[in-house]
Design a protein around this motif. Structure first.
Motif, short mmCIF file in Angstrom:
data_model
loop_
_atom_site.label_atom_id
_atom_site.label_comp_id
_atom_site.label_asym_id
_atom_site.label_seq_id
_atom_site.Cartn_x
_atom_site.Cartn_y
_atom_site.Cartn_z
N GLN A 67 3.69 4.22 7.47
CA GLN A 67 4.29 3.99 6.15
C GLN A 67 5.64 3.32 6.28
O GLN A 67 6.00 2.45 5.50
CB GLN A 67 4.45 5.32 5.42
N GLY A 69 0.79 -1.22 0.00
CA GLY A 69 0.00 0.00 0.00
C GLY A 69 0.82 1.26 0.00
O GLY A 69 0.46 2.25 0.63
N LEU A 70 1.94 1.24 -0.71
CA LEU A 70 2.73 2.47 -0.83
C LEU A 70 2.78 2.85 -2.29
O LEU A 70 2.78 1.98 -3.17
CB LEU A 70 4.14 2.24 -0.32
N PRO A 71 2.85 4.15 -2.59
CA PRO A 71 2.93 4.59 -3.99
C PRO A 71 4.33 4.30 -4.54
O PRO A 71 5.29 4.21 -3.78
CB PRO A 71 2.70 6.09 -3.90
N ALA A 72 4.42 4.18 -5.85
CA ALA A 72 5.71 3.89 -6.47
C ALA A 72 6.70 5.02 -6.21
O ALA A 72 7.90 4.81 -6.17
CB ALA A 72 5.53 3.69 -7.96
N ILE A 122 -2.38 8.03 0.53
CA ILE A 122 -0.95 7.80 0.68
C ILE A 122 -0.19 8.30 -0.54
O ILE A 122 0.88 8.88 -0.44
CB ILE A 122 -0.66 6.31 0.95
N ASP A 123 -0.84 8.10 -1.71
CA ASP A 123 -0.23 8.65 -2.92
C ASP A 123 -0.01 10.14 -2.80
O ASP A 123 1.07 10.65 -3.07
CB ASP A 123 -1.11 8.35 -4.13
N ARG A 168 5.28 -0.18 6.69
CA ARG A 168 5.01 -0.83 5.41
C ARG A 168 6.29 -1.06 4.64
O ARG A 168 6.47 -2.09 3.99
CB ARG A 168 4.07 0.04 4.56
N PRO A 190 -9.84 0.57 9.99
CA PRO A 190 -9.10 1.72 10.52
C PRO A 190 -9.49 3.02 9.87
O PRO A 190 -10.05 3.03 8.77
CB PRO A 190 -7.66 1.37 10.18
N GLN A 207 -4.32 -0.36 10.28
CA GLN A 207 -3.96 -0.41 8.86
C GLN A 207 -2.87 -1.45 8.63
O GLN A 207 -2.94 -2.26 7.71
CB GLN A 207 -3.44 0.96 8.38
#
Ligand SMILES: Nc1ncnc2c1ncn2[C@@H]1O[C@H](COP(=O)(O)OP(=O)(O)OP(=O)(O)O)[C@@H](O)[C@H]1O
Ligand SMILES: Nc1ncnc2c1ncn2[C@@H]1O[C@H](COP(=O)(O)OP(=O)(O)OP(=O)(O)O)[C@@H](O)[C@H]1O
Ligand SMILES: [Mg+2]
Ligand SMILES: [Mg+2]
Ligand code: NI
Lengths: 366, 527, 333, 336, 312
Positions: free
Chosen positions: A185, A168-171, E11-12, A188, C271, A218
């Motif tokens: 984050q 769930g992290l952006p590139a 998050i983006d 993650r 969440p 999360q």
């Protein structure tokens, strides 16, 4: 399930990974009478060992492929040491760690390094577990490179993107540094790093205790999604019983270096048999005033004894409300199977379960 | 602070010394710091006239030598007592000579008995021939010294501080000869450390090692003119600039060898700076050992011509210094004025080199660090000046510097240094003390062994030293000096630089000595 | 009138070359004697700053405090330093989160406890020492005579926290502020300490301000609860009311995020998305709106005000959860 | 605690042994050697060889070392050749140690007495004028070469103003009794107050020069550590208890802030001894610093051996004492 | 509500917004941000920059060869005269008649060279020791640390003098080695400490767990993170090196050959002229003090800036 504690820890009993083709019932990880003792060194000229910290003292357990094993216990009881030893980041003093048929306790050097691909770790402290000087990309690539999985630019690139999206992290995170992320984050990123080498086993040492509740949720979800997706096997260490219950299929309760109780998650929470587990469960606050107002608490007195100087007999006797003189302080109870897959290391587990033993209410309030 | 001293009548003089004396028995010493102290307490048979290097009577009132120069009869002064009350007489004199001659073990070492070995050669118990033969006492006021051969050193050498006459009783009592080698040095006797006993105008009081000061007090029973000062204190101040500041701030009344650079400033501030007559020589040494080019006289002459002595003296030497033509000052016997001179001429130097086929001569030029010497107040400056001169004459200079005690002295003495800075301060007025020391051996700093003239020079020097007739001897030295400049040129004399001594204006009556052998007895402090 | 009245308390940190941080922004609540008021919220929402502001313990330079904090009607914020020192430790005291760092490592526990009494109750050293032993006994430390002479590192975590509580109780304060008093402790020890605090409130009638991020702790100890978000109270209610039906989406989100022992296992948690870091300043609308699943366009245009919605219940939201919808907002899928 | 002390003393032995071997080897490796020192410029090959033989310098190194050790354990390190020729090296050290101690102690005292309070107040009022002023002062203090400062002080106070003596330990003509070798103490013991005062005056300038670096370091450490401690939770606890300013300052802030300062003080003895080499030279104080620089200039093996070895021992011992003091202040370390 | 998509979008956005530097600022970046505004740092860095620049361009600035005794005819020992400032020689000459200003200018080069080389050597030695001890632990650590203990138990100047005295010939090289030797144990000790801390840190454990090779763990993960305090120390050590070199010169252990000028050596040789020609000492001393101050200022402000406690 067979009792493994009594068995001599001979590596030869374990078939070599090459021969046996993943028997379905073979656990991914099996610990037999694992002990990790740290020397306490002191000396006038040269250091001598004057004693030992019995951080892990005779733990046997097995973790099935694709399942999640939760480990709970008080601070200092040896959870992290156990986790690290499973990954062979600590050297076991005795006992064996069998990962998919290979006795890890005997592997070292380059073979061990190569084995590391199959088992990974997720840490508690999200910031300190990521090298502050490396971008996320190099953090992730490093693992690939260490195991020769770095196959050309394009493929690596694709793999990294895949990993990031899985957690769930952006590139765009690739070119950033750990401090540029929030705690969740970062965790993650830590998970992505562990997953980069496609491990089978992931040991997560308090993966969410440093996080705020919302973020914690999360991350827990991410862990679970990944397990579903990749069929990972987890060993999750946590002190929060609710978290463990939420993620684990099977739960072990540690006390002072030993496993005092072990059962499937629902079983353990519904029918705790060991006095320590009972006290623990009764102490967990529940966000519901109704429950809180009405529940019965078992308050323990005293603190965890030092693992350098554990009491003779039952390790829990110093705080146990049901302690029986003459027995508990003499003999150390071995884990016994009471009910299916439910093992308890207490002399009086049955009596306590049945309420036959007085004393338990001594520390009980309300 | 000053008032403290005035409190006891202003009769204490504090003199700044550069180093601690090794001991107080001058026989075992060869360093000026020791002699400066013992000289005040002890006297020899002969002494030096104040202000000159001329011999004068001291404990001997008169003396005469036999025709062949091997028997010396000394008429001793009467009514003289050592500080411990022992009578000074012929027995005491001979006891001293016998003591010196009969040294054993460490006592025979040049590190201890340097002047004996230099002057008399061997000892009773070793194989080296000795100049000394015996000492007779025809009566208590006459001592007769028998030598094995005549020597140009006599009687002047007896004025050396090492040959001071000391009390036989005291030496006996405190075991003066008990010197032992210990670790990397010698441990001296009780006598030498605490009980030096002579006949001089001052007697030993105390040596405070923790405060590094030596206190002498007036000998009330001195046979001659008694000392003016109640006490004479030597304060050891190793650092030159500290000595100066101490003088400026009134902590001491005087010190020796002020830095030439300070002299004019000190004078301006009202201090009394006395420049002694020069009795030393600074030369540019040349070793015949390793660099074959230096065996060519033309090359050596080129070096001599390359050097600009006048400028060197002006820019690097103190007031009163003068360029040197010979290896000793003109106050010493056998000094011819008409020697070959090599005036500064870089062009001629280049030409000489060309002639010799050494157009691009490279030489190692050695110079010492961590040292100053009366003849060499600023080695670095001198080196800088000279190497500039040599470069100007087209000679490539490779500088080599070593700490004085950290290899310089030992290497130079083995002839390892091709071209080097060194010098000498005379001990007494004798050519032998200068050129005899330099060229009497062929295996020293100049290493004249391989040179065709090296042995010849050494022989001529030995012959001159053994000549009993003073006039003939002087003539021989004169000739040697001429040859030294014209034929041999084994080294290049650079300068005589007179060492200065500075005192506060309150100090009166200090007569300087070219030998730096000042006696403080006549000195007084003005209130 | 309430024992402690906090009105419109704001704290701003003004730093050279750095943007001003508005850590606490118009917080108001009352605390009655014998009651426990909770402050909950995620990390950085201003809980500690609020408590420090009440105690007057914020660093002097670069801190702007406004509003009013009245103890028994006396305005604490404008009390002269000396007067404040006389009241701190006597009328109000504080228990901190980390018992190890909050105790002086080089001074024996006994001295640290008795110095409060020497200061405020004018006791002699000896008498104070005796009192300290009694206090230790009261907070459940066995063998107090020995413990008094010991140093903080010689005590276990639970004992240290008890010692800190003993210290805070030394002068029987009327207000006790506990800033995450159990976060550093194990659950079994936490239970002991919480129990101790509950007993104390019940016995002495002290007003307790309980600061925590743990909803479970709140549910077990507080009478009233204030939920903080980005320096402002977003919801305030009596405990049972709040847990029975959170009205603010943030409160609801918090509750849905916590895995609970008493709900069926295996559910996915629900969440709140994002993290505290994506707050917007309150001036630009609702600070929570970027993370809010119920956000409306006006949420990011107009800042919601805190408003009473029923007796003893306050809310700061443009689009609160309907009362009847309570249960449908529980985690699903 | 005892065990810890024993352990540290054991380390001292190791340091001594290793250092003695290093020293021995090193001294033999030095160019020149004692022979040059004894014979000077008048040496000849012959006399040189004779001396080498007599002093046993031609024996194999390990034989020499063994002899050295045998004598060293009895405190015999040979005789000085350059610093105080003829005096046993051990005696030279013992005679000179008090001077250096006196000087260093005074310097350290100055540094502590000025540095600690200044550090405290500067830390309390971080960014205030006192803070800025003393930081500037301490920064410059570190940047000034000690010997230059010593020259400057001497020039101004002794030569230009004539207010203080320019060099030495005591006016020589005072004729004081020196029982212990600590001149100030000696004067006080024997009642020769003028002598004590005189010795004290002699100490002032060198101590001032010597104290600059320790001062700067102690000041900064104190300040930094006060700043740190002020941020500590327990100070907040103390404030929450409403304690008086004096109690907070003394019991809570300073006591904790002193811990790193104490260690620093121990480490500063090294700087003091280094500084003493320079200061003693400038002020002609007959201490071990001067013995060292003279020893090097004059190739005095024996003295160098004793002095370096003993200095190292003193340094290690001082740090042991410091660590024990530290443990005395800090109960967390007492159980070791 | 579908939390997943919402989350991903958020998050983006966050990730994008983070890259403009406002979200998080690294240790180095935040240190730099604070440094840029710190007057101490600016002053120190200014001094150093000027010094380095001076060292680089000094050959162009200096009008005369510093080794030449151009004014020798104005030097007289007898009346202690030294060339006065004059036309081409704004500061006059030194005691040998060499141009003082040119010597000062070119002296910056040698001073920089000595300080830099010594520190680099010291750093190199210290790094080696520190890596050996810190990375491998065990008996290597014990042995290395004992040696370091012994070296540290000799006061620094003594050690430097001892090393300096070992050399047959005195040169700038001697000074460099002597000064460097003193620094080795200091750097070694420091680095060992930080390396040990790194060794116990989670991210190193993580690298090991990942199966990264030992060498790579040491050089890619431990070392770079352990270097912070070392860099600070090195800056401070540059100041110390300059001062130590001057002290060695003062004690007579400096470079013997003075044809290439160096400040410490100029100061050392000016000590005899302190009361008659103080400017000979003041110029080099002033330069040394200012430059040492520069390095100290930068070192101190770096230390402050890198202090995690002060980081926000
Ligand atoms: N490297 C080590 N050397 C010596 N003792 C150790 C070491 N690592 C851990 N221990 C000790 O072993 C015991 C168990 O430590 P461990 O870290 O495994 O506990 P834990 O259960 O993870 O505790 P926590 O919940 O606080 O993380 C503790 O007493 C600890 O002090
Ligand atoms: N001294 C200070 N200077 C500047 N900002 C501060 C200071 N103290 C706190 N803050 C900021 O104020 C805000 C609120 O902080 P506070 O400590 O009250 O949070 P908290 O709710 O107690 O969090 P936690 O649960 O992590 O303890 C944070 O953003 C914090 O960064
Ligand atoms: Mg752990
Ligand atoms: Mg907080
Ligand atoms: Ni759930």
């Amino acid at each position: 399930m067979t009792e493994t504690t009594g068995e001599p820890n001979s590596g030869s009993a374990v078939p070599d990974g090459a021969g046996a083709q993943e028997p379905a019932d073979r656990p991914l990880v099996e610990l037999r009478d694992l002990r990790v003792h740290f020397p306490i060194k002191r000396g006038v000229l040269l250091d001598r060992t004057v004693g030992w910290v019995y951080a892990v003292d005779g733990v046997s357990l097995r973790i099935d492929r694709g399942s999640t094993y939760g480990l709970v216990g008080e601070s200092g009881c040896g959870k992290s040491t156990l986790g690290k030893t499973v990954l062979r980041l600590e050297k076991p003093s005795s006992g064996s760690i069998v990962l998919d048929g290979t006795d890890m306790s005997r592997v070292s050097g380059e073979p061990l390094r190569r084995m590391r691909r199959r088992m990974q770790m997720v840490f508690q402290d999200t910031l300190s577990s990521l090298d502050p000087r490396q971008s996320v990309e190099s953090l992730l690539v490093e693992g690939l490179r260490a195991h020769g999985m770095d196959e050309g630019r394009g493929r690596t690139e694709r793999r990294l993107r895949e990993l990031l999206s899985a957690v769930g992290l952006p590139a765009s995170a690739l070119r950033r540094y750990p401090h540029e992320f929030s705690g969740g984050q970062r965790q993650r990123v830590g998970i992505a790093r562990a997953l980069a080498v496609e491990p089978e086993l992931v040991v997560a040492d308090e993966p969410v205790s440093a996080l705020d509740v919302s973020v914690q949720a999360q991350v827990l979800n991410v862990l679970r999604d990944l397990q579903d997706e990749y069929g990972l096997t987890y060993l999750v260490i946590a002190h929060d019983l609710a978290v463990v219950r939420h993620v684990a299929d099977r739960v072990g309760v540690m006390y002072l270096g030993g496993l005092v109780e072990e059962a499937d998650s629902d079983e353990l929470y519904e029918r705790p048999l060991h006095p320590y587990t009972r006290a623990l469960l009764s102490a967990v606050p529940v966000p519901d005033p109704e429950v809180e107002d009405s529940r019965e608490r078992i308050l323990l007195s005293g603190d965890l004894p030092s693992p350098a100087d554990p009491p003779a007999g039952c390790p829990f006797q110093t705080r146990c409300p049901w302690r029986q003189p003459g027995v508990c302080d003499v003999e150390r109870p071995e884990p016994r199977e009471l009910g299916e897959g439910h093992r308890v290391a207490c002399h009086y587990a049955e009596s306590i379960r049945d309420g036959a033993l007085p004393g338990g209410s001594a520390g009980t309030v309300e | 602070v000053q008032s403290q001293r005035e409190g006891d009548g202003g009769r204490t003089m504090v003199f700044g010394a550069a180093g601690a004396p090794a001991l107080f028995d001058p026989f075992y010493a060869s360093d000026g710091e020791t002699f400066r102290v013992t000289r005040q307490m002890m006297e020899g048979l002969v002494g030096f006239e104040p202000g000159t290097a001329e011999v004068e009577p001291a404990l001997a009132e008169s003396w005469e030598s036999s025709e062949d120069g091997t028997e010396w009869t000394f008429q001793l002064r009467e009514g003289v007592e050592f500080h411990d009350g022992t009578e000074f007489d012929a027995d005491a004199v001979c006891a001293n000579f016998e003591r010196w001659y009969n040294q054993t073990g460490p006592g025979q070492n040049a590190a201890l008995s340097y002047y004996w070995i230099e002057t008399f050669g061997g000892f009773a118990s070793d194989d080296d021939p000795s100049l000394y033969s015996s000492c007779e006492t025809p009566d208590q006021s006459t001592a007769v010294l028998e030598l094995t051969r005549p020597s140009s050193k006599f009687p002047d050498a007896l004025g050396l501080d090492s040959f001071s006459i000391q009390s036989p009783t005291a030496m006996e009592e405190y075991g003066a000869d008990e010197v032992t080698a210990r670790g990397s040095s010698f441990e001296y006797s009780e006598y030498a450390k605490q009980h030096p006993t002579g006949t001089g105008p001052f007697e030993f009081d105390s040596y405070d090692e923790s405060n590094q000061s030596i206190v002498l007090r007036r000998n009330e029973d001195y046979w001659g003119e008694k000392a003016e000062l109640d006490r004479l204190v030597f304060k050891i101040i190793p650092d030159e600039s500290v000595r100066k500041q101490e003088l400026l701030s009134g902590g001491i009344d005087g010190y020796d060898f002020p830095n030439p650079a300070d002299i004019s400033g000190l004078r301006d501030q009202g201090f009394d700076v006395q420049v002694r007559d020069p009795f030393n020589i600074l030369y540019l040494g040349i070793s015949q050992r390793s660099n074959p080019a230096l065996r060519d006289l033309r090359v050596r002459e080129a070096l001599a011509r390359a050097v600009d002595k006048e400028n060197l003296v002006e820019a690097n030497m103190p007031d009163g210094a003068e360029p040197a033509e010979l290896f000793y000052p003109d106050s010493v016997d056998g000094y011819p004025e008409d020697v070959t001179k090599y005036p500064h001429d870089p062009q001629r130097a280049k030409q000489l080199l060309r002639e010799a086929g050494h157009q691009d001569l490279t030489i190692e030029f050695w110079w010492p660090t961590q040292v100053t010497r009366p003849y060499m107040p600023d080695p670095r400056g001198i080196f800088n000046a000279l190497s500039g001169d040599l470069e100007e004459a087209g000679i490539n200079v490779e500088p080599v510097s070593k700490p004085w005690n950290g290899g310089y002295i030992s290497d130079v003495n083995q002839g390892k240094a091709e071209v080097f800075l060194l010098g000498w301060t005379g001990d007494y007025n004798s050519p032998d003390n200068f050129i005899g020391t330099f060229f009497g051996s062929t295996q020293n700093q100049f290493y004249t062994e391989p040179a065709p003239w090296g042995g010849e020079l050494a022989e001529r020097l030995e012959a001159a030293d053994g000549e009993a007739d003073p006039a003939a001897r002087e003539e021989m030295y004169t000739e040697i000096n001429r040859s030294l400049k014209s034929e041999y040129l084994p080294a290049i004399p650079l300068a005589h630089s007179p060492p200065a001594i500075v005192t506060s204006s309150e100090v009166e009556g200090l007569v300087t000595s070219p030998l730096t052998a000042e006696r403080f007895a006549p000195v007084s402090l003005r209130q | 009138m309430a024992l402690l009245q906090v009105r419109d308390l704001s704290v701003r940190f003004v730093r050279k070359q750095e943007p001003t941080v508005s850590a606490v922004d118009g917080v108001s609540f009352d605390v009655q004697a014998g009651r426990t008021v909770g402050l909950v919220g995620e990390s950085g929402c201003g809980k500690s700053v609020t408590s420090l502001a009440i105690m007057g313990l914020l660093p002097g330079r670069g801190t702007e405090v406004s509003g009013s904090v009245r103890l028994d009607g006396d305005e604490l914020l404008r009390l002269p330093r000396r007067e404040l020192d006389r009241r701190r430790g006597r009328d109000m005291s504080m228990v901190f989160q980390d018992p190890l760092t909050s105790l002086n490592p080089v001074v024996p526990i006994g001295v640290q406890i008795s110095e409060v009494m020497e200061r405020h109750r004018g006791m002699s050293r000896r008498v104070a020492r005796g009192e300290a032993a009694k206090l230790l006994e009261r907070v459940g430390i066995p063998d107090p005579g020995r413990r008094l002479k010991e140093y903080s590192h010689q005590l276990s975590g639970g004992m240290r926290q008890r010692a800190l509580i003993a210290m805070a109780l030394a002068c029987e304060p009327r207000v006790l502020v506990a800033d995450e008093p159990t976060t550093a402790l194990d659950v079994t020890i936490q239970a002991q300490i919480l129990n101790l605090l509950r007993e104390l409130v019940a016995e002495t009638g002290t007003a307790l301000i309980m600061i925590t991020h743990d909803l479970g702790v709140v549910a077990g100890t507080c009478d009233e609860v204030n939920v903080l978000y980005a320096g402002r109270i977003v919801e305030s209610a009596e405990r049972h009311e709040l847990f029975a039906g959170p009205r603010h989406p943030y409160t609801a989100g918090l509750m849905a995020s916590v895995p609970r022992l008493d709900t069926p296992r295996g559910n996915r948690l629900a969440p709140i998305s994002g993290s505290v870091e994506d707050n917007i300043p309150w001036e630009d609308g609702c600070a929570f709106s970027p993370r809010c699943s119920r956000a409306l366009p006006r949420c990011s245009e107009r800042t919601p005000e805190i408003e009473p919605i029923e007796a003893g219940r306050w809310l700061r939201c443009h689009n609160p959860i309907e009362e009847h919808a309570r249960n449908t907002e529980r985690p699903h899928d | 605690m005892l065990r810890y002390t024993v352990r540290r003393l054991g380390q001292l032995v190791i340091v001594a042994v290793v250092l003695s071997i290093l020293l021995f080897g090193w001294l033999r490796a030095l160019p020149g050697g004692p022979v040059s020192a004894l014979l000077g410029e008048r040496a000849t090959e012959e006399s040189r060889a004779q001396l080498v033989e007599q002093l046993g310098l031609n024996q194999p190194l390990h034989v020499q070392y063994w002899k050295f050790v045998q004598r060293a354990v009895t405190g015999d390190f040979g005789v000085s050749t350059g610093v105080q020729p003829g005096t046993p090296a051990m005696e030279v050290f013992l005679q000179r140690m008090p001077a250096t101690l006196e000087l260093s102690v005074l310097a350290l005292l100055l540094a502590v007495v000025v540095g600690v309070p200044l550090g405290y107040f500067a830390g309390r009022r971080q960014g205030g004028w006192l803070d800025n002023l003393s930081i500037t002062w301490s920064l410059i203090g570190v940047a000034v070469p000690v010997f230059f400062l010593a020259f400057l002080l001497k020039y101004v106070f002794a030569i230009e103003l004539g207010a203080l003596p320019a060099s030495g330990r005591q006016e020589v003509s005072i004729d004081a009794t020196h029982a212990t070798g600590f001149y100030v103490l000696d004067g006080m013991l024997t009642g020769e107050w003028d002598a004590a005062w005189n010795a004290f005056l002699h100490l002032l300038l060198p101590a001032a020069a010597l104290s600059t670096i320790p001062f700067a370091v102690i000041f900064r450490i104190t300040r930094a550590s006060v700043l740190d401690v002020l941020e500590e939770d327990f100070v907040r606890t103390a404030r929450s208890k409403g304690l008086g300013a004096r109690v907070i300052r003394g019991r809570h802030v300073l006591r904790n802030a002193m811990l790193p300062v104490v260690t620093t003080i121990g480490l500063q003895t090294g700087a003091l001894l280094s500084g003493a080499v320079l200061t003693e030279q400038v002020f002609n104080i007959t201490g071990i610093g001067q013995a060292l620089s003279l020893g090097f200039q004059r190739q005095d093996y024996a003295v160098l051996q004793v002095v370096i070895l003993a200095t190292a021992m003193v340094y290690v011992l001082v740090n042991l004492v410091v660590d024990l003091t530290y443990a005395a202040i800090d109960p967390r370390l007492r159980e070791r | 509500m579908v939390p997943g998509t919402q989350r991903g979008k958020r998050i983006d956005e966050l990730a994008e917004s983070g890259s403009d530097g406002s979200a998080g600022i690294s240790l180095a970046a935040s240190a730099w941000r604070r440094l840029r505004r710190s007057p101490t740092f600016l002053l120190g860095a200014g001094i150093i920059a000027a010094f380095v620049l001076l060292a680089l361009v000094s050959p162009l600035l200096a009008q005369h060869d510093p080794a030449l005794r151009l004014l020798e005819d104005q030097v007289s020992r007898a009346d202690n005269s030294i060339p006065e400032p004059q036309g081409d020689f704004p500061l006059g000459g030194d005691q040998y008649g060499r141009p003082l200003l040119s010597r000062l200018l070119l002296g910056s080069q040698q001073t920089l060279l000595v300080a830099l080389t010594a520190t680099v050597l010291g750093l190199g030695g210290g790094l080696t020791l520190g890596i050996l001890a810190g990375a491998f632990g065990g008996w290597v650590d014990t042995v290395v640390m004992r040696v370091v203990d012994v070296l540290l138990s000799v006061p620094s100047l003594l050690l430097a003098v001892s090393i300096g005295a070992l050399f047959q010939q005195q040169s700038r090289f001697t000074v460099i080695i002597a000064v460097a030797t003193v620094q080795i144990p200091i750097f070694g000790r420091l680095l060992r400490g930080t390396m040990l801390a790194q060794r116990a840190s989670d991210h190193v454990l993580a690298a090991r767990a990942l199966g990264v090779k030992q060498r790579s763990v040491v050089f890619r993960h431990m070392l770079p993170n352990a270097l912070g305090p070392v860099v600070v120390q090195a800056t401070l050590m540059l100041a110390v090196a300059i001062i130590d070199a001057a002290a060695l010169s003062f004690l007579g252990l400096g470079a013997a050959d003075t044809s290439t000028p160096e400040w410490g050596q100029m100061l050392g040789s000016a000590q005899n002229f302190f009361d008659t020609h103080p400017h000979l000492a003041f110029w080099p001393a002033g330069c040394i003090i200012v430059v040492a101050l520069g390095f100290t200022l930068v070192g101190e402000s770096l230390r402050d800036a890198l202090d995690p406690k002060k980081r926000r």
